[in-house]
Design an enzyme around this catalytic site. Structure first.
Site, PDB file in Angstrom:
ATOM      1  N   CYS B  86       1.885  -5.852   5.142  1.00 28.56           N
ATOM      2  CA  CYS B  86       1.206  -6.047   3.862  1.00 28.56           C
ATOM      3  C   CYS B  86       0.985  -7.534   3.584  1.00 28.56           C
ATOM      4  O   CYS B  86       0.222  -8.174   4.297  1.00 28.56           O
ATOM      5  CB  CYS B  86       1.982  -5.342   2.746  1.00 28.56           C
ATOM      6  SG  CYS B  86       0.979  -5.031   1.285  1.00 28.56           S
ATOM      7  N   HIS B 196       3.082   0.286   4.880  1.00 26.78           N
ATOM      8  CA  HIS B 196       4.516  -0.036   4.761  1.00 26.78           C
ATOM      9  C   HIS B 196       5.379   0.965   5.523  1.00 26.78           C
ATOM     10  O   HIS B 196       5.900   1.913   4.925  1.00 26.78           O
ATOM     11  CB  HIS B 196       4.931  -0.003   3.290  1.00 26.78           C
ATOM     12  CG  HIS B 196       4.456  -1.163   2.498  1.00 26.78           C
ATOM     13  ND1 HIS B 196       5.109  -2.370   2.474  1.00 26.78           N
ATOM     14  CD2 HIS B 196       3.375  -1.307   1.706  1.00 26.78           C
ATOM     15  CE1 HIS B 196       4.465  -3.215   1.687  1.00 26.78           C
ATOM     16  NE2 HIS B 196       3.404  -2.606   1.213  1.00 26.78           N
ATOM     17  N   GLU B 198       8.332   0.662   6.485  1.00 31.30           N
ATOM     18  CA  GLU B 198       9.730   0.608   6.038  1.00 31.30           C
ATOM     19  C   GLU B 198      10.007   1.588   4.906  1.00 31.30           C
ATOM     20  O   GLU B 198      11.168   1.834   4.569  1.00 31.30           O
ATOM     21  CB  GLU B 198      10.098  -0.826   5.611  1.00 31.30           C
ATOM     22  CG  GLU B 198       9.548  -1.306   4.267  1.00 31.30           C
ATOM     23  CD  GLU B 198       8.113  -1.823   4.336  1.00 31.30           C
ATOM     24  OE1 GLU B 198       7.422  -1.552   5.338  1.00 31.30           O
ATOM     25  OE2 GLU B 198       7.691  -2.499   3.375  1.00 31.30           O
TER      26      GLU B 198
END
Lengths: 80, 223
Positions: B86, B196, B198
């Site tokens: 990002c 993302h 994660e």
């Protein structure tokens, strides 16, 4: 001291959705016949020098290193 | 494998990234502040997401000129893996470590949703856990993820398989050119991606689709 103005604009061929949105908004305000709006940035600077050649060189370096993203943007420098 | 997470003012996904790396590698990453000029000996450096320097000037522009980026560049040149997610991706393109630029979303709106990604290149250090062409889910949350690169560079990137992820099944959230969601550098050790991963690594997230990126980069695919 030298005053300068740097103008950063999107390169031709790079889509500008913000410019398009502004164009649409102007149309809805009744401004007809407005085309090709491109949004850009203006930087006004003051430089502690009287050497106009050096000022221009420094400003060019500033544009290349930070003020413009030369992948998508052009810049122009005006000493005022 | 050891990892590091870079911290800059305005980045806010560092905690999520630290949690993901800790969970997947079994050891907490070291954190590196923006003014540091040396990075500890690690195998993977991650620049997380957020809004470094308030997105002033251009997203990632100021962060890309901080001292830590020179240190990251030197590590990358030595082959250390670098992942930018990002705002981390935006920082890497602003630093010139990845080709192209990330512009305002074509909708002009901030998008926060789940998209689908095609793993275009499953042979990178970051994607070996996936099958070529595999479709995974992944969250996105950004305002400036509209990837642009000039035609000549794009051709060279395609020839070298540098496009790693594309938005799949009509889920392109930002108008990105050719649905590009993530790209790798020429050497293959620096990956930038807008989504993302994660945030999709454990059951509580609703899935583990993002885990493979970290498992690949940290060399714990089998674990």
């Amino acid at each position: 001291m030298i005053k300068a103005r740097v103008t950063v604009t999107l390169k031709n061929g790079v889509l500008d959705p913000q410019g398009k949105a502004i164009e649409g908004a102007l149309g809805s305000l009744g401004f007809e016949g407005v085309h090709q709006i491109r949004q850009g940035k203006v930087f006004d600077l003051e430089l502690d020098t009287s050497d106009r050649v050096k000022a221009e060189e420094d400003l060019k370096a500033m544009c290349e290193k930070l003020l413009a993203n030369t992948v998508i943007e052009n810049y122009s420098i005006a000493l005022l | 494998m050891k990892s590091a997470v870079v911290q800059l003012p305005g980045l806010n996904r560092d905690r999520d990234m630290i949690a993901a790396l800790t969970r997947i590698s079994g050891q907490a990453p070291v954190t590196v502040w923006q003014t540091e000029t040396e990075i500890p000996d690690v195998d993977l450096i991650v620049i997380p997401g957020g809004f470094s320097y308030g997105d002033y000037l251009r997203c990632g522009a100021i962060a890309a000129r901080m001292p830590v980026m020179q240190a990251i560049r030197e590590k990358a040149e030595k082959g250390v893996k670098v992942l930018g997610v990002c705002n981390g991706f935006q920082i890497l393109v602003e630093a010139g470590m990845l080709p192209g630029a990330l512009m305002r979303n074509s909708s002009l709106k901030f998008v926060c949703k789940q998209v689908k990604l095609e793993v275009v290149n499953a042979e990178t250090d970051f994607t070996r856990a996936y099958a070529p062409g595999q479709i995974i889910r992944c969250p996105v949350a950004h305002h400036d993820g509209n990837y642009f690169v000039e035609a000549e560079t794009l051709k060279a990137m395609n020839d070298r398989n540098q496009v790693v992820f594309r938005y799949a099944e009509g889920t392109n959230p930002n108008g990105s050119m050719l649905d590009i969601a993530g790209v790798v550098n020429e050497a293959g050790n620096v990956l930038g991606m807008m989504p993302h991963p994660e945030n999709l690594i454990e059951a509580a997230h609703g899935g583990t689709d993002g885990r493979g990126i970290f498992a690949s980069a940290l060399d714990v695919i089998a674990a």
